[in-house]
Design a protein around this motif. Structure first.
Motif, short mmCIF file in Angstrom:
data_model
loop_
_atom_site.label_atom_id
_atom_site.label_comp_id
_atom_site.label_asym_id
_atom_site.label_seq_id
_atom_site.Cartn_x
_atom_site.Cartn_y
_atom_site.Cartn_z
N VAL A 75 -15.95 -15.92 -40.11
CA VAL A 75 -16.31 -14.81 -40.91
C VAL A 75 -15.64 -13.39 -40.17
O VAL A 75 -14.94 -12.73 -40.69
N PRO A 76 -16.28 -13.17 -38.90
CA PRO A 76 -15.65 -12.07 -38.08
C PRO A 76 -14.10 -12.27 -37.85
O PRO A 76 -13.60 -11.27 -38.00
N THR A 77 -13.73 -13.12 -37.60
CA THR A 77 -12.15 -13.42 -37.22
C THR A 77 -11.40 -13.10 -38.40
O THR A 77 -10.49 -12.19 -38.50
N ALA A 78 -11.91 -13.70 -39.52
CA ALA A 78 -11.15 -13.50 -40.94
C ALA A 78 -11.27 -12.10 -41.36
O ALA A 78 -10.17 -11.29 -41.69
N TYR A 79 -12.17 -11.51 -41.10
CA TYR A 79 -12.48 -10.20 -41.33
C TYR A 79 -11.65 -9.18 -40.70
O TYR A 79 -10.91 -8.33 -41.16
N TRP A 80 -11.57 -9.44 -39.38
CA TRP A 80 -10.79 -8.49 -38.38
C TRP A 80 -9.52 -8.86 -38.55
O TRP A 80 -8.52 -7.81 -38.60
N VAL A 81 -8.87 -9.92 -39.12
CA VAL A 81 -7.47 -10.25 -39.29
C VAL A 81 -7.08 -9.18 -40.76
O VAL A 81 -5.96 -8.74 -40.81
N HIS A 82 -8.13 -9.49 -41.77
CA HIS A 82 -7.81 -8.59 -43.03
C HIS A 82 -7.71 -7.23 -42.81
O HIS A 82 -6.69 -6.57 -43.20
N TRP A 83 -8.46 -6.77 -41.74
CA TRP A 83 -8.62 -5.30 -41.53
C TRP A 83 -7.63 -4.73 -40.64
O TRP A 83 -7.12 -3.71 -40.92
N LYS A 84 -7.53 -5.52 -39.61
CA LYS A 84 -6.70 -4.79 -38.43
C LYS A 84 -5.40 -5.41 -38.25
O LYS A 84 -4.26 -4.88 -37.56
N LEU A 85 -5.25 -6.81 -38.33
CA LEU A 85 -4.12 -7.58 -37.97
C LEU A 85 -3.41 -8.48 -38.95
O LEU A 85 -3.31 -9.49 -39.05
N LYS A 87 -0.74 -9.02 -40.08
CA LYS A 87 0.57 -9.72 -39.68
C LYS A 87 0.13 -11.29 -38.99
O LYS A 87 1.00 -11.78 -38.91
N ALA A 88 -1.11 -10.98 -38.44
CA ALA A 88 -1.53 -12.27 -37.58
C ALA A 88 -1.92 -13.61 -38.78
O ALA A 88 -2.38 -14.36 -38.07
N ARG A 89 -2.09 -13.19 -39.63
CA ARG A 89 -2.96 -14.15 -40.64
C ARG A 89 -2.05 -15.34 -40.76
O ARG A 89 -2.86 -16.43 -40.79
N PRO A 90 -0.79 -15.49 -40.93
CA PRO A 90 -0.12 -16.84 -40.99
C PRO A 90 -0.35 -17.42 -39.75
O PRO A 90 -0.64 -18.97 -39.71
N PHE A 91 -0.58 -16.90 -38.81
CA PHE A 91 -0.54 -17.72 -37.25
C PHE A 91 -2.20 -18.14 -37.34
O PHE A 91 -2.42 -19.45 -37.02
N VAL A 92 -3.21 -17.24 -37.68
CA VAL A 92 -4.56 -17.69 -37.71
C VAL A 92 -4.56 -18.89 -38.75
O VAL A 92 -5.28 -19.84 -38.36
N GLU A 93 -3.99 -18.93 -39.68
CA GLU A 93 -4.24 -19.82 -40.76
C GLU A 93 -3.67 -21.11 -40.21
O GLU A 93 -4.14 -22.25 -40.55
N PHE A 94 -2.47 -20.78 -39.59
CA PHE A 94 -1.90 -22.32 -39.05
C PHE A 94 -2.87 -22.81 -38.01
O PHE A 94 -2.92 -24.08 -38.03
N VAL A 95 -3.47 -22.05 -37.07
CA VAL A 95 -4.38 -22.70 -36.17
C VAL A 95 -5.53 -23.35 -36.91
O VAL A 95 -6.04 -24.28 -36.49
N THR A 96 -6.00 -22.74 -37.99
CA THR A 96 -7.07 -23.37 -38.68
C THR A 96 -6.67 -24.60 -39.13
O THR A 96 -7.86 -25.43 -39.42
N LEU A 97 -5.28 -24.93 -39.20
CA LEU A 97 -4.94 -26.30 -39.86
C LEU A 97 -4.75 -27.47 -38.84
O LEU A 97 -4.42 -28.37 -39.01
N MET A 98 -5.51 -27.10 -37.53
CA MET A 98 -5.11 -28.05 -36.37
C MET A 98 -5.72 -29.47 -36.71
O MET A 98 -5.02 -30.33 -36.54
N PRO A 99 -6.95 -29.66 -37.65
CA PRO A 99 -7.17 -30.93 -37.75
C PRO A 99 -6.27 -31.73 -38.65
O PRO A 99 -6.26 -33.02 -38.73
N PHE A 100 -5.54 -30.93 -39.45
CA PHE A 100 -4.57 -31.82 -40.36
C PHE A 100 -3.28 -32.19 -39.29
O PHE A 100 -2.55 -33.10 -39.95
N VAL A 101 -3.28 -31.19 -38.37
CA VAL A 101 -1.74 -31.54 -37.67
C VAL A 101 -2.00 -32.49 -36.41
O VAL A 101 -1.36 -33.33 -36.10
N VAL A 102 -3.09 -32.28 -35.66
CA VAL A 102 -3.68 -33.03 -34.33
C VAL A 102 -4.55 -34.10 -34.94
O VAL A 102 -5.57 -33.68 -35.40
N PRO A 103 -4.39 -35.29 -35.06
CA PRO A 103 -5.36 -36.26 -35.56
C PRO A 103 -6.83 -36.23 -34.60
O PRO A 103 -6.54 -36.10 -33.37
#
Ligand SMILES: Nc1ncnc2c1ncn2[C@@H]1O[C@H](COP(=O)(O)OP(=O)(O)O)[C@@H](O)[C@H]1O
Ligand SMILES: [Mg+2]
Lengths: 259, 353
Positions: A75-85, A87-103
């Motif tokens: 929650v704080p991370t997503a909030y911070w990304v929405h409010w201040k960054l 531009k970093a949203r696609p990157f953060v979203e990619f990081v959160t997809l890790m379990p789909f990328v790395v077995p």
């Protein structure tokens, strides 16, 4: 008009068969434990197994811990990304997809290699399990919270609160969290369902979780695991039902309030 | 020293300069509006006063204290947003009391002040409603009450009425002005609507492309625009290229049609190119009264606007707008008619740049 209706019903019916047939046959099979008779004997055996409750309880506990930590992280991370960054949203979203990328297997060995040696020595601690579960929960939690944040005007609400003298803690707890309640809940229930059924992490880290238990039972007995999988299925449904009930409760409260 | 000083403030976003060299002194209790087209830097300037943006250059001083580097939540500033920005999870009373609770006021004082604020905005019976149960106008009034509950030194309003219907806009802007006067609070009001700016401000700052074009009372801004931009942005204005004929007598010529202007043409020579302008309401038909300028014209178009009738007249090669009050007992000319219009020499403005 009538014709469309009929087709809609037929398609719905086919969908229902596709969905329910396996369930029904699982149920049917699980009730055949005693020859020539339909009984709930398999369920009785499952539920009278002390280990079932131990394992189930263990997983519930870690699921709740995972949910708490994951919420506090996301929650704080997503909030911070929405409010201040934004531009970093696609990157953060990619990081959160890790379990789909790395077995999961690779992730676990990564954990063990990194943390089981100095200076961490964490190999035997449940913290590794939680860490894995949190990573598993990230795509669901992040997406749910992200969608919730899109529905409110994060930036303006934050600025309004700031101009009234609020600090970050107050803004998060009194403005952001309450408005994300339903979104967070949907992430929470998905996480719960996933952690309850998780096998790889728990098994590789040799933790007495519910997932490995199902697996053990499955290789030892014939009928009980069918009963158990139905039970865990129902539990997942109950979670989602609970979520919808809570969500609906809020809408009703709002509509009722309008009169 | 003025109560709020914005000194040589500029703001760059990367390569774009959103605000450049902004200078303004605002007195206590004054309502100043920033007027200009979308994207001219009004909001950015306001956000620097609120503390949401840091100036690239310059200082902001409030009540003798330099607040340029002070975080937004420590400034004594109330803010009203275009989108209301009420907290959806709180009632009207909860919204108004939010700041008071943060300041750790007693429950008694919070309730008392909340009630006062609800009375101020004429919504005492709405305390327990949620924002989604209110109309836009009501939400904005609550947002105003919320911003005022802490009795801030300065109130900032960023296009507070832009999202509302025309009718509510007019009544609410009068209400905002009333409340601002009653509390004697210093306020900055951002708008792109010239009527709004002219009707409720003590002073207007006209902005264009990040720069201040002119600062003055609504009267000055409307009647004596100093730049071509102000002249064309504020009100409907007829402007045309002209040439100085006789600076001493104020004579200029527009495509051979001579006008006499009361403006000072000192420092200009015969043959200099200038821009002249006349407000539509300064023209009359020459039937009953003849003024300094008497001009032959052809009626090009007639538009009925309710209380006003706008007539387009062609003078020489240029079409001018002329506004007359609607008079049901007076016959309007017909399109294609030839006639004469007149205007005083004071009505003919020669714009410097
Ligand atoms: N955060 C930002 N990042 C980049 N450019 C911005 C930002 N905020 C405003 N701008 C730019 O600054 C200029 C002025 O914007 P703004 O102050 O919002 O204008 P106004 O309120 O008068 O419509 C615009 O060109 C806008 O695109
Ligand atoms: Mg703006």
């Amino acid at each position: 008009m009538k014709k469309i209706n009929i087709w809609a019903w037929i398609i719905l019916f086919i969908g229902m068969i596709y969905f329910f047939l396996p369930l029904i046959s699982t149920l049917e099979f699980s009730m055949k434990m005693i020859k020539d008779r339909y009984t709930f004997e398999a369920f009785r055996v499952a539920f009278t197994d002390r280990v079932f409750f131990e394992r189930f309880g263990y997983s519930v506990l870690w699921a709740l811990l995972t949910i708490t930590l994951s919420t506090l992280l996301v929650v704080p991370t997503a909030y911070w990304v929405h409010w201040k960054l934004p531009k970093a949203r696609p990157f953060v979203e990619f990081v959160t997809l890790m379990p789909f990328v790395v077995p999961a297997v690779v992730l676990t060995f990564g954990f063990i290699r990194l943390y089981a040696r100095p200076p961490f020595f964490l190999n035997d601690r449940p913290i590794l399990l939680i860490a894995g579960y949190i990573i598993l929960s990230l795509p669901y939690m992040f997406r749910a919270v992200d969608t919730g944040l899109r529905a409110i005007d994060v930036r303006t609400l934050t600025e309004a609160a700031l101009s009234l003298g609020a600090g970050w803690g107050t803004i998060l707890t009194q403005v952001i969290f309450p408005n994300l309640r339903v979104a967070i809940l949907s992430g929470v229930f998905l996480t719960f369902a996933i952690v309850m059924g998780e096998f790889t992490f728990a098994s590789l880290l040799a933790k007495p979780a519910f997932g490995p238990y199902m697996e053990e039972i499955g290789s030892m007995r014939a009928y009980t695991p069918q009963a158990l999988s139905l039970v865990s299925f129902l539990l997942t449904w109950a979670s989602i039902g609970l979520l919808q009930w809570i969500g609906r409760g809020r809408v009703q409260e709002q509509v009722a309030g309008a009169h | 020293m003025a109560f709020l000083e914005i000194n040589n403030v500029s703001k760059k976003f990367g390569a774009t300069e959103a605000v450049s060299d902004f200078n303004l002194q605002i007195e206590k209790g004054e309502l100043v509006s920033f007027l200009g087209p979308s994207g001219c830097g009004k909001t950015t300037t306001l956000r620097m006063v609120a503390g949401f943006e840091m100036p690239t250059d310059g200082r902001i001083v409030m009540d003798g204290k330099d607040i340029t580097d002070m975080p937004a939540n420590q400034r004594d500033v109330g803010m009203v947003f275009q989108s209301y920005a009420l907290f959806p999870n709180m009632t009207v009373a909860g919204n108004i009391g939010f700041g008071l609770k943060i300041m750790k006021k007693s429950a008694e004082e919070t309730n008392q002040r909340t009630k006062e604020m609800l009375d101020l905005i004429n919504m005492p019976e709405y305390a327990h409603r949620y924002p989604y149960q209110l109309s836009g106008g009501q939400q904005q009034r609550v947002a105003l009450a919320r911003a005022l509950a802490l009795r801030p030194d300065v109130l900032l309003l960023d296009e507070p009425l832009s999202a509302l219907d025309a009718k509510i806009r007019v009544s609410l802007r009068a209400e905002i002005r009333d409340i601002q006067r009653k509390l004697g609070i210093t306020a900055i009001y951002v708008t792109h609507d010239q009527e709004e700016a002219l009707s409720l401000s003590d002073r207007v700052v006209v902005m264009n492309a990040g720069k201040m074009e002119q600062v003055g009372t609504p009267f000055q801004i409307y009647n004596f625009p100093e730049t071509n931009f102000v002249a064309s942005f504020v009100g409907t204005l007829n402007t045309a290229e002209a040439e100085v004929v006789d600076p001493a007598r104020g004579l200029i010529s527009m495509d051979g049609v001579q006008f006499v202007s009361a403006d000072d043409l000192n420092g200009r020579k015969k043959g200099d190119k200038v821009r002249m302008s006349v407000r539509p309401e300064r023209f009359n038909f020459a039937d009953d009264q003849k003024k300094d300028n008497l001009l032959d014209c052809t009626i090009e178009n007639i538009t009925f606007l309710g209380s006003v009738v706008r007539i387009q007249v062609k003078i020489g090669k240029t079409v001018f707008n002329m506004d007359t009050f609607n008079n049901p007992f007076l016959e309007l000319p017909k399109i294609g008619d030839n006639g004469q219009v007149t205007c005083s020499k004071e009505a003919v403005l020669v714009i410097s740049h």
